[in-house]
Scaffold this active site. Structure first.
Site, mmCIF file in Angstrom:
data_model
loop_
_atom_site.group_PDB
_atom_site.id
_atom_site.type_symbol
_atom_site.label_atom_id
_atom_site.label_comp_id
_atom_site.label_asym_id
_atom_site.label_seq_id
_atom_site.Cartn_x
_atom_site.Cartn_y
_atom_site.Cartn_z
ATOM 1 N N ASP A 141 8.230 4.243 21.515
ATOM 2 C CA ASP A 141 8.155 5.696 21.612
ATOM 3 C C ASP A 141 7.021 6.055 22.561
ATOM 4 O OD1 ASP A 141 8.644 8.447 20.709
ATOM 5 O OD2 ASP A 141 9.423 7.480 18.906
ATOM 6 N N ASP B 155 9.260 11.272 23.972
ATOM 7 C CA ASP B 155 9.146 12.416 23.084
ATOM 8 C C ASP B 155 9.069 13.733 23.873
ATOM 9 O OD1 ASP B 155 8.647 13.069 20.208
ATOM 10 O OD2 ASP B 155 6.830 13.982 21.031
ATOM 11 N N ASP C 232 0.825 -1.224 0.000
ATOM 12 C CA ASP C 232 0.000 0.000 0.000
ATOM 13 C C ASP C 232 0.856 1.270 0.000
ATOM 14 O OD1 ASP C 232 1.000 0.080 2.550
ATOM 15 O OD2 ASP C 232 -0.948 0.171 3.564
ATOM 16 N N HIS D 298 14.993 10.608 12.642
ATOM 17 C CA HIS D 298 13.878 10.909 11.726
ATOM 18 C C HIS D 298 13.556 12.399 11.651
ATOM 19 C CE1 HIS D 298 12.256 10.855 15.715
ATOM 20 N NE2 HIS D 298 11.149 11.412 15.277
ATOM 21 N N ASP D 299 14.163 13.224 12.513
ATOM 22 C CA ASP D 299 13.906 14.669 12.506
ATOM 23 C C ASP D 299 15.072 15.477 11.939
ATOM 24 O OD1 ASP D 299 11.427 14.417 13.786
ATOM 25 O OD2 ASP D 299 12.333 14.502 15.775
ATOM 26 N N GLU E 126 13.849 12.604 25.103
ATOM 27 C CA GLU E 126 14.168 13.569 24.044
ATOM 28 C C GLU E 126 13.968 14.969 24.634
ATOM 29 O OE1 GLU E 126 12.868 15.027 19.601
ATOM 30 O OE2 GLU E 126 11.435 14.825 21.231
ATOM 31 N N ASP F 25 5.371 -0.963 7.202
ATOM 32 C CA ASP F 25 4.491 -1.542 8.226
ATOM 33 C C ASP F 25 5.257 -2.541 9.085
ATOM 34 O OD1 ASP F 25 4.704 -3.760 6.522
ATOM 35 O OD2 ASP F 25 2.952 -3.096 5.367
HETATM 36 C C1 NOJ Z 1 9.748 14.996 18.425
HETATM 37 C C2 NOJ Z 1 9.589 13.924 17.391
HETATM 38 O O1 NOJ Z 1 10.806 13.286 17.203
HETATM 39 C C3 NOJ Z 1 9.073 14.608 16.146
HETATM 40 O O2 NOJ Z 1 9.094 13.759 15.026
HETATM 41 C C4 NOJ Z 1 7.704 15.119 16.432
HETATM 42 O O3 NOJ Z 1 7.244 15.882 15.330
HETATM 43 C C5 NOJ Z 1 7.672 16.015 17.669
HETATM 44 N N1 NOJ Z 1 8.466 15.513 18.745
HETATM 45 C C6 NOJ Z 1 6.266 16.168 18.174
HETATM 46 O O4 NOJ Z 1 5.818 14.947 18.719
#
Ligand code: NOJ
Length: 581
Positions: free
Chosen positions: A104, A204, A31, A328-329, A256, A35
């Site tokens: 997470d 997070d 899709d 990922h950020d 984080e 996943d």
């Molecule tokens: C940190 C996360 O790593 C990020 O991807 C997210 O957009 C923000 N916190 C808000 O949850």
């Protein structure tokens, strides 16, 4: 035997963690969205890297306004990723291979589609105060706080006729941690996941959960952050959470925490602190930002070294570091701190050498281990992430519709956008990098024909093979627990340091010398007179290198070398800690 005591040891200090962003990892049902089935299919791949744990980005039920960081049900798996049985299978497949699973934990905010928020906006009984609500007029913002994703941090809710706070997207209302019912509900949910056999949480933006009462305006040039980053009651909340839920020290709790200083960090992770295992601090991935992140400069190596050395030394005796250069950020590390053209492979190996030979726990972000790079985003339609889309929209608005407005910001977008990290994992040279048989939710980086797992597996000189060696190097106590000392701090091209670990009763001190040339030009490192090179042997390098170091080391472009004294454990294997699950 090294002199590390059992008290000092923890599995998560000796571990390497692999981060899986499931939406972009592998799609098992065609899709176009990665996943859990895709992750299960690749568990052997992860295991072969030698890593000890997987951190799985959010897979909970979510409308995906922020790719799952907007959770509608903490105890359910989103259909796009599979179901709870799939999740349990993944847990079991990992555990069978002695790989732990870290989930997470997103509890600064929920989705506006979470049942708690639906009830809260109706002012339904105990839920009325679950979020931050401010009465007022729809045309008068409660204060000047800004959302991390741009614009005001407040949205007006027509149903409750009040403002609610969202430090991220308007679909991510912030939970009101001052309400003890909220805290209890969060702790219950955490217990529930621990009961399902997980091995830890990545928390997070955990340093943003406490907001100043009465919501004061930010100071001049401030977006209000001083009122919600490391807010007034944050240590009370985090300490309480640890006491209620995380008293078992074998559970990894990594917070984080954007914007923390070393002193702030100690309050979370030191012996007398709140009890978190470690933090993701941001100093070394934000120092290149200008007024905002899309206004970044090339990172300066001297400053970068100074920051990392400060963290190494600051948490050396009390606390623990995490080690990461991308996730990922963040943009891909090889494009940001390395050189993603001719020296892509060498600089990817060099950066991996850095994160695996500093003190702390290395986190490897999917694709890093094959040297994945930033991607081109030729049109704004190719962008997916809420943050970059908001940024482009405001830039285009500012340009008042001028036809090439996207072109004006494209370079900044391609350098800093979070979408760089979220292009599909590159498995093969087949369509969409072998990520999906369908249409991927985000385009693959066109360099997948060259950069992919299948090719890397067949090539003994690949980044992938080097990463396996790096992960194996972490078996050495010296690299986990040794003291750090920065050498040549002012050298603009070289990052060099030693690690030193005092021996136990019958062994002498173990030593490491790491030398990294962060430049396209060759250079020479004169080893300082007080550093002993005798006894050091080459353990790993990304190019041909002499087996023992002299007093002057000639390094080619992006060359990395790790010299170590021989491993005493190799003669007498007697690790005091059981690293098996
Ligand atoms: C940190 C996360 O790593 C990020 O991807 C997210 O957009 C923000 N916190 C808000 O949850």
């Amino acid at each position: 035997m090294s002199g590390v005591t059992d008290d000092e040891r923890a599995w998560w200090k000796e571990a390497v963690v692999y981060q899986v962003y499931p939406k972009s990892f592998a799609d098992s049902d065609g899709d176009g969205v990665g996943d859990l089935g895709g992750v299960i299919d690749r568990v052997d791949y992860i295991d072969e890297l030698g890593v000890d744990a997987v951190w799985l980005n959010p897979v909970y039920e979510s409308p995906q306004a922020d790719n799952g960081y907007d959770i509608a049900d903490y105890r359910a798996i989103d259909d796009a990723y599979g179901d709870m049985e799939d999740w349990e299978r993944l847990r079991d497949e990992l555990h069978e291979r002695d790989v732990r699973l870290i989930m997470d934990l997103v509890v600064n905010h929920t989705s506006d589609e979470h049942e708690w928020f639906r009830k809260s906006r109706r002012e339904d009984g105990e839920y009325a105060d679950y979020y931050h609500w401010v009465e007022g007029e729809p045309d008068e913002l409660p204060n000047d706080w800004e959302s991390v994703f741009g614009g005001s941090a407040w949205s007006w809710d027509d149903e409750r006729e009040a403002w609610y706070l969202h430090l991220f997207d308007e679909k991510q209302p912030d939970l009101n941690w001052a309400n003890p019912d909220v805290r209890e509900a969060v702790y219950d949910m955490m217990e529930w996941w621990l009961g399902k056999g997980i091995d830890g949480f990545r928390m997070d933006v955990i340093n943003m959960i406490s907001k100043a009462e009465d919501y004061p305006d930010g100071g001049p040039d401030s977006d209000g952050a001083e009122h919600f980053m490391n807010g007034p009651r944050v240590h009370e909340y985090v300490g309480e959470m640890v006491e209620e839920v995380l008293d078992d020290e074998s559970v990894l709790a990594v917070g984080e925490t954007p914007g923390v200083s070393v002193d702030d960090a100690r309050e979370y992770v030191s012996e007398d602190g709140d009890g978190l295992s470690m933090l993701f601090q941001f100093e070394h991935v934000t120092f290149d930002h200008g007024e905002h992140k899309f206004d970044a400069d090339d990172p300066d190596l001297v400053e970068f070294k100074e920051i990392l050395a400060k963290w190494q030394e600051g948490l050396a005796d009390d606390g623990w570091n995490s080690l990461y250069l991308n996730n990922h950020d963040q943009p891909r590390m090889v494009s940001r701190f390395g050189s993603d053209g001719e020296y892509r492979r060498k600089s990817a190996k060099l950066l991996g050498t850095l994160t695996h030979t500093l003190g702390g726990t290395p986190f490897v972000y999917q694709g890093e281990e094959i040297g994945m790079t930033n991607a081109p985003f030729e049109t704004r339609e190719a962008l997916r992430d809420v943050e970059v889309r908001n940024y482009v929209a405001s830039a285009v608005d500012d340009a008042e519709g001028h036809a090439d407005a996207y072109e004006d910001v494209r370079e900044a977008v391609e350098a800093m956008s979070r979408d760089n990290a979220r292009t599909p994992m590159q498995w093969t040279d087949e369509a969409h990098a072998g990520f999906t048989d369908g249409d991927p939710w985000i385009d693959a980086n066109p360099n997948y024909a060259e950069v992919n797992v299948s090719r890397a597996r067949d090539d003994p000189d690949s980044v992938l093979h080097y990463y396996r060696d790096l992960v194996a190097l972490r078996e050495r106590d010296l690299l986990v627990y040794g003291d750090f000392e920065l050498l040549a701090p002012d050298d603009p091209d070289l990052f060099a340091y030693t690690r030193t670990l005092a021996g136990g009763d019958d062994e002498s001190t173990e030593r490491a010398l790491v030398v990294l040339n962060f430049d396209d030009e060759p250079t020479t490192f004169e080893v300082p007179a007080d550093v002993t090179v005798d006894g050091l042997e080459l353990a790993l390098a990304n190019d041909d290198a002499p087996a023992v170091p002299g007093r002057a080391l000639d390094l080619g472009p992006w060359e990395a070398r790790v010299y170590l004294t021989p491993d005493p454990e190799a003669q007498a294997p007697d690790s005091a800690i059981d690293t098996e699950r």
